[in-house]
Design a protein around this motif. Structure first.
Motif, short mmCIF file in Angstrom:
data_model
loop_
_atom_site.label_atom_id
_atom_site.label_comp_id
_atom_site.label_asym_id
_atom_site.label_seq_id
_atom_site.Cartn_x
_atom_site.Cartn_y
_atom_site.Cartn_z
N THR A 133 0.84 -1.21 0.00
CA THR A 133 0.00 0.00 0.00
C THR A 133 0.87 1.25 0.00
O THR A 133 0.61 2.21 -0.74
N VAL A 134 1.90 1.26 0.82
CA VAL A 134 2.80 2.41 0.88
C VAL A 134 3.50 2.61 -0.47
O VAL A 134 3.60 3.73 -0.98
N LEU A 135 3.96 1.51 -1.07
CA LEU A 135 4.61 1.61 -2.38
C LEU A 135 3.63 2.09 -3.45
O LEU A 135 4.00 2.83 -4.36
N GLY A 136 2.39 1.65 -3.34
CA GLY A 136 1.36 2.11 -4.28
C GLY A 136 1.13 3.60 -4.18
O GLY A 136 0.99 4.29 -5.20
N LEU A 137 1.13 4.13 -2.96
CA LEU A 137 0.97 5.57 -2.77
C LEU A 137 2.16 6.33 -3.35
O LEU A 137 1.99 7.40 -3.96
#
Length: 274
Positions: A133-137
């Motif tokens: 999720t963090v990488l997606g953001l």
């Protein structure tokens, strides 16, 4: 229904134990590796990278025809959010379903309810969800796109995912002990689930009966909702939200009630099984 609520309350009252068991399990699993628990981050990233090279760079025009930007990072962010929730659900369901069978000898000698074992497996898998999720953001912002205005809804979808995953894992855990061959069926269902849940391809493009059915499944409901809360508003999800929500929570309730009934009915059998 009362027994189902009791099972859920057991997870709340045993939360400190679940957290300790998750830490112990991680140390036991990755303690012998040079990179240690870094593998929990590396593995999902490598999988996403492989899919991105094929579908993001090779078929991006098919996967995201209405993208507001030509940056491949836009599709990568879209896929990251879907893969984050899917990887979490897949790992948690598979590990949670076999958790009681694998640890039956240990749990019968300790003073805590067997119902917390699927929760421990779920807790172990949560890092995959957080990391992707963090990488997606990061990819979304790098592509010059803002976060979805529905971002507060991420709390609802995470809670809904946790309840669904636990209910499904509890249901599977008892059946797996009664019918050992069930694990093969479960693996098959979960292996196909990634494609049917719209993790790689956008199912909103399927304007037919098959697409309508797939968009009503619990997996798609959670993944599409998670993307809606972080990536961009989904008009198709908004149109079908009420129907999908009713179907989703009815499915969760059925799984939880049946899973609780089976778990309590075969509790004595579990002890003899060891």
């Amino acid at each position: 229904m009362i027994n189902a609520l009791k099972i859920l309350w057991e997870q709340v009252t045993n939360l400190p134990l679940i957290i300790r068991m998750v830490k112990f399990g991680d140390q036991n699993t990755y303690g012998s590796f040079i990179l240690g628990q870094t593998w929990k981050i590396v593995n999902p990233i490598l999988q996403v990278t492989a899919y991105f090279l094929v579908f993001g760079l090779g078929f991006r025009q098919v996967s995201m025809p209405d993208a507001p930007t030509s940056s491949p990072l836009y599709y990568l962010a879209w896929m990251m959010f879907g893969m984050a929730l899917w990887r979490f659900m897949n790992e948690a369901i598979m590990n949670g379903s076999s958790s009681i069978k694998k640890q039956l000898r240990i749990v019968t000698k300790m003073k805590f309810p067997m119902s917390v074992l699927p929760s421990i497996s779920i807790g172990t898998s949560i890092w995959t969800l957080i990391v992707l999720t963090v990488l997606g953001l990061v990819c979304l912002f790098a592509a010059g796109q803002p976060i979805s205005p529905h971002w507060p809804r991420v709390i609802y979808y995470v809670i809904a995912t946790l309840i669904f995953v636990y209910s499904f894992a509890l249901f599977n855990s008892t059946i797996l002990i009664i019918i050992p061959d069930y694990i093969s069926i479960l693996r098959l269902v979960m292996s196909m689930g990634m494609w049917f849940a719209g993790v790689i391809f956008n199912l909103t493009q399927m304007n037919n009966l098959v697409g309508d059915i797939l968009r009503l499944t619990p997996f798609y409901y959670l993944i599409a909702g998670y993307r809606d809360a972080l990536f961009a508003p989904d008009p198709v999800l908004a149109h079908e939200f009420m129907t999908s929500t009713i179907i989703f929570w009815c499915s969760v309730l059925i799984l939880l009630i049946i899973g609780t009934y089976l778990h309590r009915s075969y509790k004595d059998v579990f002890v003899e099984y060891k």
